[in-house]
Motif scaffolding. Structure first.
Motif, short mmCIF file in Angstrom:
data_model
loop_
_atom_site.label_atom_id
_atom_site.label_comp_id
_atom_site.label_asym_id
_atom_site.label_seq_id
_atom_site.Cartn_x
_atom_site.Cartn_y
_atom_site.Cartn_z
N PRO A 196 -15.83 13.24 -12.34
CA PRO A 196 -15.12 13.07 -11.18
C PRO A 196 -14.73 11.59 -10.67
O PRO A 196 -15.60 10.77 -11.04
N GLU A 197 -13.62 11.20 -10.03
CA GLU A 197 -13.18 10.12 -9.75
C GLU A 197 -12.87 10.25 -8.13
O GLU A 197 -12.20 11.24 -7.84
N ILE A 198 -13.48 9.21 -7.50
CA ILE A 198 -12.88 8.95 -5.98
C ILE A 198 -12.47 7.56 -5.85
O ILE A 198 -12.91 6.54 -6.25
N ILE A 199 -11.16 7.75 -5.33
CA ILE A 199 -10.61 6.42 -5.17
C ILE A 199 -10.15 6.07 -3.91
O ILE A 199 -9.75 7.01 -2.96
N TRP A 200 -10.48 4.85 -3.29
CA TRP A 200 -10.23 4.57 -1.88
C TRP A 200 -9.43 3.20 -2.06
O TRP A 200 -9.65 2.13 -2.91
N ALA A 201 -8.41 3.11 -1.58
CA ALA A 201 -7.36 1.96 -1.57
C ALA A 201 -7.05 1.57 0.08
O ALA A 201 -6.64 2.29 0.80
N ALA A 202 -7.27 0.11 0.43
CA ALA A 202 -6.82 -0.30 1.66
C ALA A 202 -5.27 -0.23 1.90
O ALA A 202 -5.06 0.12 2.97
N ASN A 203 -4.49 -0.37 0.73
CA ASN A 203 -3.44 -0.05 1.04
C ASN A 203 -2.52 -0.83 1.84
O ASN A 203 -1.67 -0.27 2.64
N LYS A 204 -2.62 -2.35 1.81
CA LYS A 204 -2.12 -2.97 2.83
C LYS A 204 -0.73 -3.39 2.45
O LYS A 204 0.09 -3.03 1.58
N THR A 205 0.33 -3.50 3.51
CA THR A 205 1.51 -3.96 3.57
C THR A 205 1.76 -5.16 2.66
O THR A 205 0.95 -6.02 2.41
N TYR A 206 3.02 -5.35 1.99
CA TYR A 206 3.20 -6.39 1.26
C TYR A 206 4.66 -6.90 1.35
O TYR A 206 5.49 -5.89 1.82
N GLY A 218 -5.58 3.78 -15.07
CA GLY A 218 -6.14 5.02 -14.81
C GLY A 218 -5.74 5.39 -13.50
O GLY A 218 -4.61 5.28 -12.89
N ALA A 219 -6.78 6.03 -12.76
CA ALA A 219 -6.54 6.71 -11.29
C ALA A 219 -6.16 5.44 -10.14
O ALA A 219 -5.80 5.93 -9.20
N LEU A 220 -6.62 4.37 -10.68
CA LEU A 220 -6.14 3.24 -9.50
C LEU A 220 -4.76 3.13 -9.18
O LEU A 220 -4.03 3.32 -10.39
N MET A 221 -4.22 2.98 -8.11
CA MET A 221 -3.05 3.38 -7.59
C MET A 221 -2.40 2.09 -7.52
O MET A 221 -2.99 1.17 -7.27
N PRO A 222 -0.99 1.95 -7.44
CA PRO A 222 -0.21 0.70 -7.09
C PRO A 222 -0.28 0.52 -5.68
O PRO A 222 0.55 1.04 -4.88
N ALA A 223 -1.12 -0.57 -5.31
CA ALA A 223 -1.50 -0.59 -3.92
C ALA A 223 -2.14 -2.21 -4.07
O ALA A 223 -2.37 -2.68 -4.93
N GLY A 243 -4.20 -5.09 -1.67
CA GLY A 243 -5.57 -5.11 -1.18
C GLY A 243 -6.78 -4.59 -1.78
O GLY A 243 -6.64 -4.11 -3.01
N LEU A 244 -7.83 -4.24 -1.28
CA LEU A 244 -9.01 -3.85 -1.92
C LEU A 244 -8.85 -2.55 -2.38
O LEU A 244 -8.36 -1.79 -1.77
N GLN A 245 -9.21 -2.17 -3.59
CA GLN A 245 -9.31 -0.86 -4.09
C GLN A 245 -10.74 -0.51 -4.72
O GLN A 245 -11.06 -1.28 -5.40
N GLN A 246 -11.39 0.70 -4.74
CA GLN A 246 -12.34 0.93 -5.33
C GLN A 246 -12.22 2.36 -5.94
O GLN A 246 -11.76 3.37 -5.52
N LEU A 247 -12.73 2.58 -7.38
CA LEU A 247 -13.01 3.67 -8.03
C LEU A 247 -14.30 3.94 -8.21
O LEU A 247 -15.04 3.08 -8.69
N PHE A 248 -14.90 5.27 -7.93
CA PHE A 248 -16.19 5.65 -8.15
C PHE A 248 -16.06 6.66 -8.93
O PHE A 248 -15.55 7.76 -8.86
N ASN A 249 -16.85 6.53 -10.17
CA ASN A 249 -16.98 7.67 -11.15
C ASN A 249 -18.49 7.76 -11.69
O ASN A 249 -19.32 6.79 -11.74
#
Length: 404
Positions: A41-51, A12-17, A19-25
């Motif tokens: 509604p959904e709120i997504i937060w992603a650390a989106n670390k380099t790889y 779903g709304a989780l992104m290709p990233a 590191g830590l990622q959180q979805l609040f619904n």
């Protein structure tokens, strides 16, 4: 929480990233007669670390600590009997697949769309019909990793800094014959166009053809100046055959990512621009209302061998800025750009509780890479029912192996 690189799909709304990622619904549902509403509604937060990345894989400078707010699984529907109208941003799943679908799945965030659909199967003398017709809007963020471009950003590929907006028109129909009650036959068709091009078509051309191209002719030779319209068209056919006494089913979906020129083109090169998935499911009843669920599925997205004389490109991209995605994630199968996958799961179920094993082999775009490899992943997933709560979990370990 990917600990090394990016893996998994249909989230779903989780992104290709990395590191830590959180979805609040959070959600609220209400119904008054034929009118129903859900605000979720959904709120997504992603650390989106380099790889670890390469020239053809990964974003050079992903946006750190990425945060976004989406309307999520929200809708407003008016349904009476078997028919319904609505506006929604919820995810849609079309087709019989369990791990993925060629045309529409929950791999990407839900997009805003209007819908004419069946609220339940419509009964006729020849069998039951279900359908959904949608028209909606998609978008690409310039600095967000895009699955179609090997997780590079839209800005990396095109040097574009503004949001790319697209128009989606799609339809799915499923028919269950009255004389073969265990068989379902489905067909889906989708068109993607850049929003500015579609607006121009609506001004200068037939508005039905501009905004409802799914009802247009199937063969390109029957259309006028079709290539100039810049549509990205997908179409698929599917079947599912159930065996109720054996608690089993087999299913398949076969599709094309381009117009066939005419019937001769279809008959002479049926595998050109084609992809497919094939799967089977079996439930083994056990004691005390427990059961063992087994699912196996093959998904092939790479080009067929005829690409050596007539390339079709990979699935989900056909024209500039009309890739079949929303917020950088494919609307259909999220196994990867031009990839093939073998999936298997074994799940022990006991009412609300479950525990099981997963296995995936993903062959990475074998037609285009000089160094080819497959990812192997093993996982544990399950669900625990608690008073007023359901706790779900999924853990994966993966490695890769080069092959010739």
């Amino acid at each position: 929480f990917p600990s090394h690189d990016i893996f998994w799909w249909s989230d779903g709304a989780l992104m290709p990233a990395n590191g830590l990622q959180q979805l609040f619904n959070v959600g609220y549902y209400a119904k008054l007669g034929p009118l129903s509403m859900q605000v979720s509604p959904e709120i997504i937060w992603a650390a989106n670390k380099t790889y670890e990345r390469s020239d053809f894989y990964g974003a050079a400078n992903p946006t750190k600590n990425y945060t976004t707010f989406l309307p999520g699984q929200s809708f407003l529907k008016l349904e009476q009997g078997a028919f319904g109208l609505g506006v929604s941003t919820e995810n849609i799943w079309w087709g019989p697949g369990h791990f993925s679908s060629l045309i529409m799945s929950n791999n990407a965030p839900g997009n805003f769309h209007a819908s004419f659909h069946t609220a339940k199967p419509a009964k006729t003398p020849i069998g039951k019909f279900e359908w959904q017709l949608i028209g909606g809007v998609l978008r690409d963020e310039p600095r967000q990793s895009d699955e179609i471009y090997g997780l590079k950003t839209f800005n990396d590929i095109f040097g574009v800094f503004e949001v790319n907006r697209k128009y989606l028109n799609a339809i799915s129909i499923v028919y269950q014959p009255s004389f073969l009650k265990n068989l379902s036959i489905g067909a889906s068709r989708a068109f993607i166009g850049n929003i500015s091009n579609v607006d121009s078509l609506g001004t200068n051309d037939n508005k039905i053809r501009a905004f409802l191209p799914v009802f247009d002719k199937l063969f390109k030779s029957k259309l006028v100046n079709e290539d100039l319209r810049g549509w990205n068209q997908l179409i698929s056919l599917s079947t599912k055959l159930s065996f109720p006494k054996a608690h089993a089913e087999v299913y398949t979906e076969y599709g094309w990512n381009d117009h066939k020129a005419n019937l001769r083109d279809l008959l002479m090169a049926p595998t050109h621009s084609a992809a497919y998935l094939v799967g089977a499911k079996k439930i083994v009843p056990l004691e005390k209302k427990r059961s063992l669920e087994l699912i196996a599925e093959i998904n092939q997205m790479e080009q067929s061998p005829d690409y050596l004389v007539r390339t079709a490109g990979n699935w989900y991209i056909h024209w500039f800025k009309t890739n079949y995605s929303n917020y950088g994630q494919v609307l259909g199968s999220g196994i990867g750009f031009g990839n093939n996958a073998l999936n298997f799961s074994a799940m022990l179920r006991d009412r609300q509780n479950s525990i099981g094993l997963l296995f995936h082999k993903i062959q990475q775009d074998p037609n285009t890479k000089s160094v080819r490899w497959s990812d192997y992943a093993w996982g544990l997933q399950g669900r625990v029912g608690l008073p007023h709560f359901l706790f779900s979990y999924k853990f994966y370990g993966s490695n890769y192996r080069d092959w010739e």
